[in-house]
Design a protein around this motif. Sequence first.
Motif, PDB file in Angstrom:
ATOM      1  N   ARG B 419      41.349 -39.939 -28.838  1.00 49.96           N
ATOM      2  CA  ARG B 419      40.059 -40.474 -29.271  1.00 49.96           C
ATOM      3  C   ARG B 419      40.075 -40.726 -30.770  1.00 49.96           C
ATOM      4  NH1 ARG B 419      36.403 -39.206 -25.246  1.00 49.96           N
ATOM      5  NH2 ARG B 419      37.256 -40.514 -23.599  1.00 49.96           N
ATOM      6  N   LEU B 540      38.089 -53.699 -20.927  1.00 52.43           N
ATOM      7  CA  LEU B 540      36.971 -53.309 -21.762  1.00 52.43           C
ATOM      8  C   LEU B 540      35.776 -53.149 -20.832  1.00 52.43           C
ATOM      9  CD1 LEU B 540      36.930 -53.080 -24.815  1.00 52.43           C
ATOM     10  CD2 LEU B 540      35.873 -55.311 -24.897  1.00 52.43           C
ATOM     11  N   ASN B 541      35.057 -52.075 -20.986  1.00 47.87           N
ATOM     12  CA  ASN B 541      33.915 -51.887 -20.095  1.00 47.87           C
ATOM     13  C   ASN B 541      32.719 -52.673 -20.601  1.00 47.87           C
ATOM     14  OD1 ASN B 541      35.302 -50.141 -18.442  1.00 47.87           O
ATOM     15  ND2 ASN B 541      34.857 -48.433 -19.787  1.00 47.87           N
ATOM     16  N   VAL B 542      32.576 -53.858 -20.067  1.00 49.28           N
ATOM     17  CA  VAL B 542      31.480 -54.697 -20.526  1.00 49.28           C
ATOM     18  C   VAL B 542      30.215 -54.395 -19.726  1.00 49.28           C
ATOM     19  CG1 VAL B 542      30.726 -57.055 -20.899  1.00 49.28           C
ATOM     20  CG2 VAL B 542      33.105 -56.455 -21.186  1.00 49.28           C
ATOM     21  N   TYR B 543      30.440 -53.997 -18.497  1.00 52.88           N
ATOM     22  CA  TYR B 543      29.291 -53.722 -17.653  1.00 52.88           C
ATOM     23  C   TYR B 543      29.020 -52.233 -17.629  1.00 52.88           C
ATOM     24  CZ  TYR B 543      30.407 -58.376 -16.143  1.00 52.88           C
ATOM     25  OH  TYR B 543      30.676 -59.704 -16.124  1.00 52.88           O
ATOM     26  N   SER B 544      27.775 -51.916 -17.548  1.00 49.87           N
ATOM     27  CA  SER B 544      27.419 -50.506 -17.473  1.00 49.87           C
ATOM     28  C   SER B 544      27.855 -49.933 -16.140  1.00 49.87           C
ATOM     29  CB  SER B 544      25.915 -50.357 -17.597  1.00 49.87           C
ATOM     30  OG  SER B 544      25.600 -49.952 -18.873  1.00 49.87           O
ATOM     31  N   ARG B 545      28.259 -48.685 -16.191  1.00 46.37           N
ATOM     32  CA  ARG B 545      28.445 -48.020 -14.914  1.00 46.37           C
ATOM     33  C   ARG B 545      27.074 -47.680 -14.382  1.00 46.37           C
ATOM     34  NH1 ARG B 545      33.596 -45.103 -15.081  1.00 46.37           N
ATOM     35  NH2 ARG B 545      34.650 -46.010 -16.840  1.00 46.37           N
ATOM     36  N   GLN B 547      24.120 -45.472 -13.429  1.00 46.48           N
ATOM     37  CA  GLN B 547      23.656 -44.331 -14.197  1.00 46.48           C
ATOM     38  C   GLN B 547      24.207 -43.022 -13.659  1.00 46.48           C
ATOM     39  OE1 GLN B 547      19.586 -45.152 -14.688  1.00 46.48           O
ATOM     40  NE2 GLN B 547      19.325 -43.536 -16.179  1.00 46.48           N
ATOM     41  N   ASP B 548      24.408 -42.095 -14.553  1.00 47.15           N
ATOM     42  CA  ASP B 548      24.822 -40.742 -14.186  1.00 47.15           C
ATOM     43  C   ASP B 548      26.179 -40.687 -13.509  1.00 47.15           C
ATOM     44  OD1 ASP B 548      21.553 -39.439 -13.421  1.00 47.15           O
ATOM     45  OD2 ASP B 548      22.632 -39.708 -15.276  1.00 47.15           O
ATOM     46  N   THR B 550      29.173 -41.063 -15.101  1.00 48.19           N
ATOM     47  CA  THR B 550      30.135 -40.330 -15.917  1.00 48.19           C
ATOM     48  C   THR B 550      29.466 -39.320 -16.828  1.00 48.19           C
ATOM     49  OG1 THR B 550      29.960 -42.078 -17.518  1.00 48.19           O
ATOM     50  CG2 THR B 550      31.802 -42.190 -15.987  1.00 48.19           C
ATOM     51  N   GLY B 551      28.171 -39.452 -16.984  1.00 46.42           N
ATOM     52  CA  GLY B 551      27.481 -38.589 -17.935  1.00 46.42           C
ATOM     53  C   GLY B 551      27.407 -37.166 -17.434  1.00 46.42           C
ATOM     54  N   PRO B 552      26.995 -36.279 -18.290  1.00 56.61           N
ATOM     55  CA  PRO B 552      26.828 -34.887 -17.877  1.00 56.61           C
ATOM     56  C   PRO B 552      25.622 -34.774 -16.947  1.00 56.61           C
ATOM     57  CG  PRO B 552      26.014 -35.232 -20.095  1.00 56.61           C
ATOM     58  CD  PRO B 552      26.587 -36.537 -19.650  1.00 56.61           C
ATOM     59  N   ALA B 553      25.623 -33.748 -16.179  1.00 57.66           N
ATOM     60  CA  ALA B 553      24.533 -33.576 -15.229  1.00 57.66           C
ATOM     61  C   ALA B 553      23.210 -33.457 -15.964  1.00 57.66           C
ATOM     62  CB  ALA B 553      24.776 -32.317 -14.394  1.00 57.66           C
ATOM     63  N   THR B 554      22.220 -34.145 -15.450  1.00 58.44           N
ATOM     64  CA  THR B 554      20.906 -34.023 -16.080  1.00 58.44           C
ATOM     65  C   THR B 554      20.237 -32.779 -15.535  1.00 58.44           C
ATOM     66  OG1 THR B 554      20.738 -36.048 -14.818  1.00 58.44           O
ATOM     67  CG2 THR B 554      19.718 -36.039 -16.966  1.00 58.44           C
ATOM     68  N   PRO B 555      19.634 -32.026 -16.408  1.00 59.45           N
ATOM     69  CA  PRO B 555      18.996 -30.799 -15.941  1.00 59.45           C
ATOM     70  C   PRO B 555      17.745 -31.102 -15.105  1.00 59.45           C
ATOM     71  CG  PRO B 555      18.730 -31.059 -18.331  1.00 59.45           C
ATOM     72  CD  PRO B 555      19.529 -32.218 -17.850  1.00 59.45           C
TER      73      PRO B 555
END
Lengths: 237, 555
Positions: B419, B540-545, B547-548, B550-555
């Motif tokens: 990174r 290149l990630n042009v499009y959004s994945r 939601q949720d 790859t992100g961390p779990a939402t509480p």
Amino acid sequence: MALLELHNVHAYYGNIHALKGISLTVEEGEIVTLIGANGAGKTTTLRVITMLLPPREGTVTLNGEDLSQYRTHEIVLKGVSMVPEGRGVFARLTVLENLELGAYTRDDKQAIAEDLERVFTLFPRLKERQGQAAGTLSGGEQQMLAIGRALMSRPKILLLDEPSMGLAPILVESIFDIIQEINRQGTTVLLVEQNALMALQIAHRGYVLRTGEIVLADTAENLRNNEMVQKTYLGME
Amino acid sequence: MQATTWRSTIKAGLLTGVIALYVALTGMVLSLSKRPVVDKLSLGHVVYMLVFVVMGYLTARRSSWRTTRPALVPVQGLVVGGIGAALLALLPVFGQQVDLSWIFVTTKPNLYKFLLFNQESMAVGVAYLVLTGAALGGIAALLPILPEVLHQGLLYGAGFTLLLGVLSDLAQRTVLKVVLKPLFAYKGLKPSGALILFVVLSVLFGLRHWWLQRQRERSTMEVILGERPAWARGVQQGLLLGFLLILPVWLLNKDAYLNSVVNLVNLYIIMGLGLNIVVGFAGLLDLGYVAFFAIGAYTVALMTSTGDLGHGYTFWQALPLAVILALVAGVVLGIPVLRMRGDYLAIVTLGFGEIIRILANSDWLKPFMGGALGVLDIPKPALGNLVLKEEYQLYYLILAGIFITWFIATRLYHSRVGRAWQALREDEDVAEAMGIHLVTTKLLAFGFGAAFSGLSGAIFAAKVGSVYPHTFNLIISINVLSLIIVGGIGSLPGVVVGALALVGLPELLREFSEYRMLFYGIALITMMLVKPEGFWPKKLNVYSRPQDDTGPATP
Ligand SMILES: Nc1ncnc2c1ncn2[C@@H]1O[C@H](COP(=O)(O)OP(=O)(O)OP(=O)(O)O)[C@@H](O)[C@H]1O
Ligand SMILES: [Mg+2]
């Protein structure tokens, strides 16, 4: 003791004397703005604070500790975080990767995840676009990302370099609202702006910089009512 | 885009002529005329005819008439090809009157005869040439106005038919020998074979395009992001692995030359993976990369040689040291260039590459390193009693090297330091302000890159059996850099594609060796025009994945 203090700072680019003895303070919990025309030395001041351009004379202290003993990459550990001019997002990395890089110096996974949530709450748009390459975001979204990334290091003080640059008036307003919100949540802010009107509305105090020198220092309210400021920076006759 | 006019079309035709003349004057046409592609059509023909085809095609693709007046587009191609061929025809017409060979050494009567299709009468020859050019330009210009499926199918079908014709020896021996054999003559394709191949390949590529298009229309995010289900990827990787493992037994052990080409390509892949860390991940332009290849090679040479200079260690004892020495050299040579960026960095590193070569060549170090005479008698690696002396045995050693470096490169890319490299590549100042230590981060990139190169050099020394200073010249650095760029900077599969295209192909077309640099130039320019991001770029990630995802779990 002030959180951040610059005392009689001189800085040079080669022979160019860009800062000619600047002194300013930022108290804990404040929003302080630094306004001035193009080339006044606003960005240079932030480069000095982050030691990208170490001062040739004078001191920069954070909580009384001299920052000039540190290199740029160590400054963030001290609690200073910068949102660079022109945003400086990492274009080919995703939004999420950009935010993670903001927390580069930290390894407390749990707390990082919390801060990520906090950023996503401040900027729901970033959450929607977390997998997207940062370079493909709109200008406003990139500005949000740059601010969010800076917050990911849990700074004591946030340095913002012209966050309103190139944004539509409506967006400028919402960005400034968010800056105020960030400040309310406990982060001190040093805001560099050309858009003096907006900056003086949310700031507590302000400094006016002209060709490397501070020509005025006062509360935001007094500066708003100052004739010279009105004429030169607020565009009023 | 400028509006298309007849004037711009004629200009394109003149440009075509200039390019065709240039190609003819380099001598390529004649020296490649000995390799038949389809029957009497030789690679020499193909080379200059491709100019008409490509220019006709490009003109049509850029033509604004494509939507407004499609019927005129093939005429445009006709004009472009015709004018181009007419200009080319001037060469034999004038050349036979005036001796040009004191300026252009390649202008021989042979060339003229060849360009005029061996016709007795010049008028007939010129007519043939101009008609051929016009026809090729016109046909190529048809493609862009056809439906996409036909366009893509015919384009790829023709391209791959030609490629198979050019590589006929290889194709006959390998791909489905029994099925393909009847299509080929002793050398090159039979005309009927070419036709069959062209039709079959066009249909296949057309279907492929159609299928991809349909997928895209369905447009689930997974498809856009190129994400396949895990099992599909597993099967794919398993098949690839199986293929790589049986390749020598199936094919390579029957053809030592092909095998050595494959091994060379693979050594370049290891180097490419290494330089990709430096240039692709961290964005540091390094032109002295051959230095570490040389260090790896000389370490193995000097430690294992059974000659006077050697010290009698085994390959396996020398290998780790070779890698470590290269790594250390990478770090040490990285220190002075820490503050440099871009072009300065490139020039200084270029100097380092030369220094290592000159040191190895020097009289001063001759007693230890053999000077210009090099180091000889390097034994082959041995596994217990098994000496890896055949190329197909070394293949596995190199393949293992690729697996290891590939694995490390992938892990590094997704690691913390990976990174940091990417951040550094995007913006050094901002990266530093994020808390990234520029010095260690850069040195790690130089170190890892150099280590890979050292590994490649170590195996190279054992494979070849002798090393000489002049082997390690600038060209190797340029080769590695070019293959990364052509494949797509930062992309690992891109390294493989680049190595196959820039190292493998020229080796297989030995007639090309003289024109290798020209070939690189053409490949690079074509890439910049057609696919500026490389032939197998990093996505290149042009499009959004969603939601949720790859992100961390939402509480
Ligand atoms: N890298 C550099 N080399 C030389 N001079 C520089 C450099 N960066 C800035 N300067 C000079 O230093 C002075 C202050 O520049 P600075 O970027 O701090 O202005 P600024 O107040 O941020 O202006 P702006 O509102 O346009 O961003 C200017 O006169 C500028 O020309
Ligand atoms: Mg500025």
